[in-house]
Design a protein around this motif. Structure first.
Motif, PDB file in Angstrom:
ATOM      1  N   ARG A 208      20.122  16.129  -6.607  1.00 21.36           N
ATOM      2  CA  ARG A 208      19.727  15.479  -5.445  1.00 21.36           C
ATOM      3  C   ARG A 208      18.192  15.187  -6.017  1.00 21.36           C
ATOM      4  O   ARG A 208      17.901  14.391  -5.433  1.00 21.36           O
ATOM      5  N   GLU A 209      17.682  16.196  -6.809  1.00 22.67           N
ATOM      6  CA  GLU A 209      16.055  15.599  -6.889  1.00 22.67           C
ATOM      7  C   GLU A 209      16.581  14.118  -8.194  1.00 22.67           C
ATOM      8  O   GLU A 209      15.460  13.312  -8.872  1.00 22.67           O
ATOM      9  N   ILE A 210      17.654  14.410  -9.185  1.00 27.35           N
ATOM     10  CA  ILE A 210      17.363  13.686 -10.779  1.00 27.35           C
ATOM     11  C   ILE A 210      17.853  11.781  -9.608  1.00 27.35           C
ATOM     12  O   ILE A 210      17.460  11.279 -10.492  1.00 27.35           O
ATOM     13  N   PHE A 211      18.660  12.179  -8.766  1.00 33.10           N
ATOM     14  CA  PHE A 211      19.188  11.017  -7.829  1.00 33.10           C
ATOM     15  C   PHE A 211      17.710  10.360  -7.589  1.00 33.10           C
ATOM     16  O   PHE A 211      17.483   8.298  -7.355  1.00 33.10           O
ATOM     17  N   ALA A 212      17.354  10.998  -6.941  1.00 37.33           N
ATOM     18  CA  ALA A 212      15.855  10.554  -5.871  1.00 37.33           C
ATOM     19  C   ALA A 212      15.098  10.217  -6.760  1.00 37.33           C
ATOM     20  O   ALA A 212      13.774   9.357  -6.309  1.00 37.33           O
ATOM     21  N   ALA A 213      15.030   9.885  -7.915  1.00 38.73           N
ATOM     22  CA  ALA A 213      13.360   9.668  -8.587  1.00 38.73           C
ATOM     23  C   ALA A 213      13.729   8.482  -8.936  1.00 38.73           C
ATOM     24  O   ALA A 213      14.535   8.128  -8.938  1.00 38.73           O
ATOM     25  N   LYS A 214      12.561   8.529  -9.360  1.00 39.85           N
ATOM     26  CA  LYS A 214      12.516   6.253  -9.357  1.00 39.85           C
ATOM     27  C   LYS A 214      12.266   6.578 -10.978  1.00 39.85           C
ATOM     28  O   LYS A 214      10.695   7.596 -11.715  1.00 39.85           O
ATOM     29  N   PRO A 215      12.962   5.408 -11.825  1.00 36.69           N
ATOM     30  CA  PRO A 215      12.821   5.424 -13.092  1.00 36.69           C
ATOM     31  C   PRO A 215      11.686   4.749 -13.254  1.00 36.69           C
ATOM     32  O   PRO A 215      10.551   4.255 -12.591  1.00 36.69           O
ATOM     33  N   ASP A 216      11.335   5.319 -14.793  1.00 37.04           N
ATOM     34  CA  ASP A 216      10.066   4.845 -15.239  1.00 37.04           C
ATOM     35  C   ASP A 216       9.851   4.973 -16.987  1.00 37.04           C
ATOM     36  O   ASP A 216      10.370   5.590 -17.578  1.00 37.04           O
ATOM     37  N   TYR A 217      10.629   3.727 -17.300  1.00 40.37           N
ATOM     38  CA  TYR A 217      11.384   3.107 -18.818  1.00 40.37           C
ATOM     39  C   TYR A 217      10.065   3.547 -20.006  1.00 40.37           C
ATOM     40  O   TYR A 217      10.476   4.151 -20.738  1.00 40.37           O
ATOM     41  N   ASP A 218       8.436   3.027 -19.477  1.00 40.06           N
ATOM     42  CA  ASP A 218       7.875   4.170 -20.400  1.00 40.06           C
ATOM     43  C   ASP A 218       7.957   4.793 -20.769  1.00 40.06           C
ATOM     44  O   ASP A 218       7.751   6.046 -22.394  1.00 40.06           O
ATOM     45  N   TRP A 404      40.109  21.606  -5.483  1.00 42.63           N
ATOM     46  CA  TRP A 404      38.215  21.480  -5.850  1.00 42.63           C
ATOM     47  C   TRP A 404      37.699  20.087  -6.332  1.00 42.63           C
ATOM     48  O   TRP A 404      36.531  20.328  -6.065  1.00 42.63           O
ATOM     49  N   VAL A 405      38.278  19.191  -6.571  1.00 41.86           N
ATOM     50  CA  VAL A 405      37.397  17.969  -6.331  1.00 41.86           C
ATOM     51  C   VAL A 405      37.049  17.832  -4.738  1.00 41.86           C
ATOM     52  O   VAL A 405      35.609  17.605  -4.683  1.00 41.86           O
ATOM     53  N   HIS A 406      37.694  18.669  -4.162  1.00 37.82           N
ATOM     54  CA  HIS A 406      37.671  18.745  -2.613  1.00 37.82           C
ATOM     55  C   HIS A 406      36.043  18.864  -2.303  1.00 37.82           C
ATOM     56  O   HIS A 406      35.233  18.644  -1.932  1.00 37.82           O
ATOM     57  N   GLU A 407      36.195  20.495  -3.034  1.00 38.70           N
ATOM     58  CA  GLU A 407      34.828  20.832  -2.554  1.00 38.70           C
ATOM     59  C   GLU A 407      33.172  20.976  -3.455  1.00 38.70           C
ATOM     60  O   GLU A 407      32.212  21.010  -3.034  1.00 38.70           O
ATOM     61  N   PHE A 408      33.955  20.414  -4.623  1.00 37.84           N
ATOM     62  CA  PHE A 408      33.029  19.446  -5.780  1.00 37.84           C
ATOM     63  C   PHE A 408      32.265  18.112  -4.381  1.00 37.84           C
ATOM     64  O   PHE A 408      30.937  18.165  -4.295  1.00 37.84           O
ATOM     65  N   VAL A 409      32.668  17.419  -3.986  1.00 40.00           N
ATOM     66  CA  VAL A 409      32.329  16.525  -3.084  1.00 40.00           C
ATOM     67  C   VAL A 409      31.498  17.384  -2.142  1.00 40.00           C
ATOM     68  O   VAL A 409      29.952  16.428  -1.709  1.00 40.00           O
ATOM     69  N   SER A 410      31.538  18.021  -1.854  1.00 37.99           N
ATOM     70  CA  SER A 410      31.669  18.278  -0.319  1.00 37.99           C
ATOM     71  C   SER A 410      29.899  18.926  -0.938  1.00 37.99           C
ATOM     72  O   SER A 410      29.435  18.758  -0.075  1.00 37.99           O
ATOM     73  N   ASP A 414      26.191  17.897   0.871  1.00 40.35           N
ATOM     74  CA  ASP A 414      25.790  18.887   1.677  1.00 40.35           C
ATOM     75  C   ASP A 414      24.506  19.788   0.873  1.00 40.35           C
ATOM     76  O   ASP A 414      23.502  20.042   1.659  1.00 40.35           O
ATOM     77  N   GLU A 415      24.545  18.897  -0.245  1.00 40.27           N
ATOM     78  CA  GLU A 415      23.006  19.362  -1.196  1.00 40.27           C
ATOM     79  C   GLU A 415      21.621  18.068  -1.228  1.00 40.27           C
ATOM     80  O   GLU A 415      20.559  18.492  -1.362  1.00 40.27           O
ATOM     81  N   GLY A 416      22.492  17.433  -0.411  1.00 44.29           N
ATOM     82  CA  GLY A 416      21.398  15.831  -0.451  1.00 44.29           C
ATOM     83  C   GLY A 416      22.148  14.909  -1.359  1.00 44.29           C
ATOM     84  O   GLY A 416      21.165  13.611  -1.553  1.00 44.29           O
ATOM     85  N   VAL A 417      23.404  14.830  -2.013  1.00 45.52           N
ATOM     86  CA  VAL A 417      23.665  13.885  -3.232  1.00 45.52           C
ATOM     87  C   VAL A 417      24.113  12.810  -2.464  1.00 45.52           C
ATOM     88  O   VAL A 417      25.008  13.032  -1.681  1.00 45.52           O
ATOM     89  N   LYS A 418      24.005  11.007  -2.321  1.00 42.83           N
ATOM     90  CA  LYS A 418      24.529  10.638  -1.401  1.00 42.83           C
ATOM     91  C   LYS A 418      25.912  10.158  -2.889  1.00 42.83           C
ATOM     92  O   LYS A 418      26.109  10.070  -3.153  1.00 42.83           O
ATOM     93  N   ASP A 424      28.844  10.398 -10.998  1.00 40.84           N
ATOM     94  CA  ASP A 424      27.997  11.029 -11.760  1.00 40.84           C
ATOM     95  C   ASP A 424      27.437  11.970 -11.457  1.00 40.84           C
ATOM     96  O   ASP A 424      26.713  12.684 -12.772  1.00 40.84           O
ATOM     97  N   ALA A 425      27.540  12.893 -10.454  1.00 38.96           N
ATOM     98  CA  ALA A 425      27.104  13.701 -10.420  1.00 38.96           C
ATOM     99  C   ALA A 425      27.784  14.710 -10.778  1.00 38.96           C
ATOM    100  O   ALA A 425      27.963  15.869 -11.451  1.00 38.96           O
TER     101      ALA A 425
END
Length: 570
Positions: A208-218, A404-410, A414-418, A424-425
């Protein structure tokens, strides 16, 4: 390369015998001695075998001092004051210190073992690129980077890993094929007491932290160059660049140039590709290498490749180095010759697809869609299990995979990933369960590294909406910063001429011997555990198809069958 076996518990002479037997069967380290370290009380020990230090620039993978022992594998680097350092991280003596001093600073593809008078500690990298496996036997805990070394005698094969391999071609769940063997989670620092009890501390960012970050390409460009310089900083080892000419390898090449690292470029050409061996990748790679002033060579995978001409030997190497969930088509360019001289470092662009839609869409394609957990589960399952032709597995196996896929998605939601970011997760997870085990099978030849597999870069690769990711924005921005002249080359088959003087000639597609071997192996193994998850009618239909008609997804199905059944026949 290093292969090791750690025991926590009463010493057993069979450990050395097991590793000796492993080395005898593994021809690529056959002349190397098995070495041993043991604690004073005898309840912690390690046996290992590795390349000679002359092949590693004088580096040794192990160190011991005052009752303590340390070992590392792979190619770690260490972040200090915002820059990656590649030199201290290959001095095993540094890992004799408490992990609190270094574990959070490591990056790259690595594992570490540390032992002292109180405990044994093991650490797998945060991405899962250097897998570690454990089992319990004779009242002891066994740990190895080779699943075969900790597999119990006469172990059965798990139903769900079988379903994964046969339906998707990789170990989606991360479970080893052999029952009784567990994988140590990526990023887990596990501390084992002498009685085998353990505690776990986990390193690495939450998705969730990775997807919530703002890219800085420099900043991403700076990190990329710092990693390139650090990975290359292993004196005495040649540097290679896997150059397909695509988006990922161009960014890697540009970063290496900016880091003042000059590798030799290699492009792989596979029999059956259009124009083989003058494939689109080869022609384009040659043009880009010329632009960068790099030496360019070609690896061909044709009828004389080990996979086709020495299938039993390839299967034996796979059996020794894989958790059982690596399909043959993922090691098509495997070489069975020992490396003489320094072991190369191979820079590749693995994981660049993370920044352009992962495996669920092609560039400019549509991201997977779903407005509920169930819809996204079905969308992901429909992508990882190709539907035409119909999957070889039966309905019960598909139900296992869907659960298994359903559990992964859930769990991700639950952990805050959209929900839109969950595919992509899963692709991040796939680096541990697909790429990590695959690389282990070729460690005898080279150490593979990719800057795009660094969690430091992932926020910049993934911190944009899914639609923007599939547009290729990360690659465009990085090329603009690091190598704008490389962006002008087309991303399709290059129009350059093939040079006849290179001496290659067109070879026919060599899949027919694999089909014949698979037919025979399937027919002679009616009791194989895989039949619990297979649809017999579909298997029969595939194996009854003429070789020249087995293309696309059907070809992958054949490779998956061959991996399991030809291995049983070897």
């Amino acid at each position: 390369m290093i292969a090791f076996l750690v025991r926590i518990g009463e010493p057993v002479a069979a450990d050395k015998q097991d590793l000796d037997a492993w080395v005898r069967r593994y021809p690529l380290l056959a002349d190397r001695p098995v070495r041993r370290w043991a604690s004073e009380d005898g309840r912690a020990s390690c046996h290992w075998v590795s390349h000679d230090e002359d092949q590693l620039g004088g580096v040794t993978y192990t160190a011991a001092a005052q009752g303590a022992f340390a070992l590392f594998g792979g190619r770690p680097v260490r972040w200090r004051n915002g820059e990656a350092d590649g030199r201290d991280s290959i001095d095993a003596r540094g890992y004799l210190a408490d992990p609190a001093e270094w574990a959070a600073e490591l990056d790259g593809r690595y594992c570490v073992v540390r032992a002292d008078v109180r405990a044994v500690q093991v650490l797998s990298d945060a991405v899962g690129l250097q897998p570690l496996y454990r089992s319990e036997r004779d009242g002891s805990v066994l740990i190895s980077n080779m699943a075969s070394l900790v597999t119990p005698p006469n172990a059965g094969q798990g139903v769900r890993p079988l379903a994964c391999l046969l339906a998707t071609g990789w170990g989606m769940t991360g479970e080893p094929l052999a029952e009784g063997v567990d994988r140590i989670p990526p990023g887990a620092l596990v501390t084992f007491a002498r009685d085998g009890s353990h505690t776990v501390k986990t390193y690495g960012p939450a998705y969730r932290e990775i997807f919530a970050a703002k890219p800085d390409y420099d900043e991403a460009a700076r990190l990329m160059v710092s990693l390139a310089r650090a990975f290359a900083d292993w004196p005495g080892r040649p540097r290679l660049l896997a150059l397909s000419g695509g988006r990922d390898s161009r960014v890697i090449a540009a970063a290496l140039r900016r880091a003042e690292v000059t590798p030799s470029a290699i492009t792989v050409a596979f029999s059956g590709q259009m124009g083989y061996p003058a494939t689109g990748d080869v022609l384009l790679g040659n043009r880009i290498a010329g632009q960068l002033g790099l030496e360019h060579t070609i690896r061909t995978v044709g009828v004389n490749a080990a996979l086709y001409s020495r299938l039993p030997s390839v299967l034996d190497v796979l059996r020794l180095t894989s958790p059982g969930t690596t399909a043959l088509n993922d090691i098509m360019d495997i070489k069975l010759e020992k490396v003489h001289g320094p072991l190369p470092l191979m820079f590749d662009g693995v994981a660049g697809e993370i920044a352009r839609g992962g495996f669920e869409s092609y560039l400019e394609g549509d991201p997977l869609r779903g407005t509920t957990v169930d819809e996204m589960t079905d969308a992901i399952l429909g992508m990882v299990v190709m539907g035409n032709p119909a999957p070889l597995v039966n309905a019960e196996a598909m139900a296992l995979l869907r659960a298994w896929v359903h559990e992964f998605v859930s769990t991700q939601v639950d952990e805050g990933v959209k929900l839109e970011d969950v595919p992509d997760a899963l692709h991040l997870h796939r680096q541990a369960t697909w790429h990590g085990p695959n690389v282990t099978n070729r460690e005898h030849r080279e150490d593979a590294v990719s800057m795009m597999l660094s969690p430091k870069l992932w926020p910049h690769m993934l911190g944009t909406p899914a639609r923007d990711r599939t547009s290729g924005v990360f690659h465009r921005e990085l090329l603009d910063l690091l190598g704008p002249e490389l962006a002008v080359f087309p991303y399709q088959t290059a129009a350059a001429s093939w040079i006849p003087e290179q001496g290659f000639q067109d070879l026919s597609d060599p899949i027919e011997p694999i089909l014949d071997a698979t037919r025979g192996a399937v027919a002679s193994h009616s009791g194989h555990a895989a039949w619990a998850v297979l649809d017999r009618e579909r298997v029969g239909r595939l194996l009854g198809t003429p070789a020249q008609e087995i293309r696309g997804p059907a070809r992958f199905q054949l490779w998956n069958l061959a991996t399991l059944f030809c291995d049983a026949a070897a």
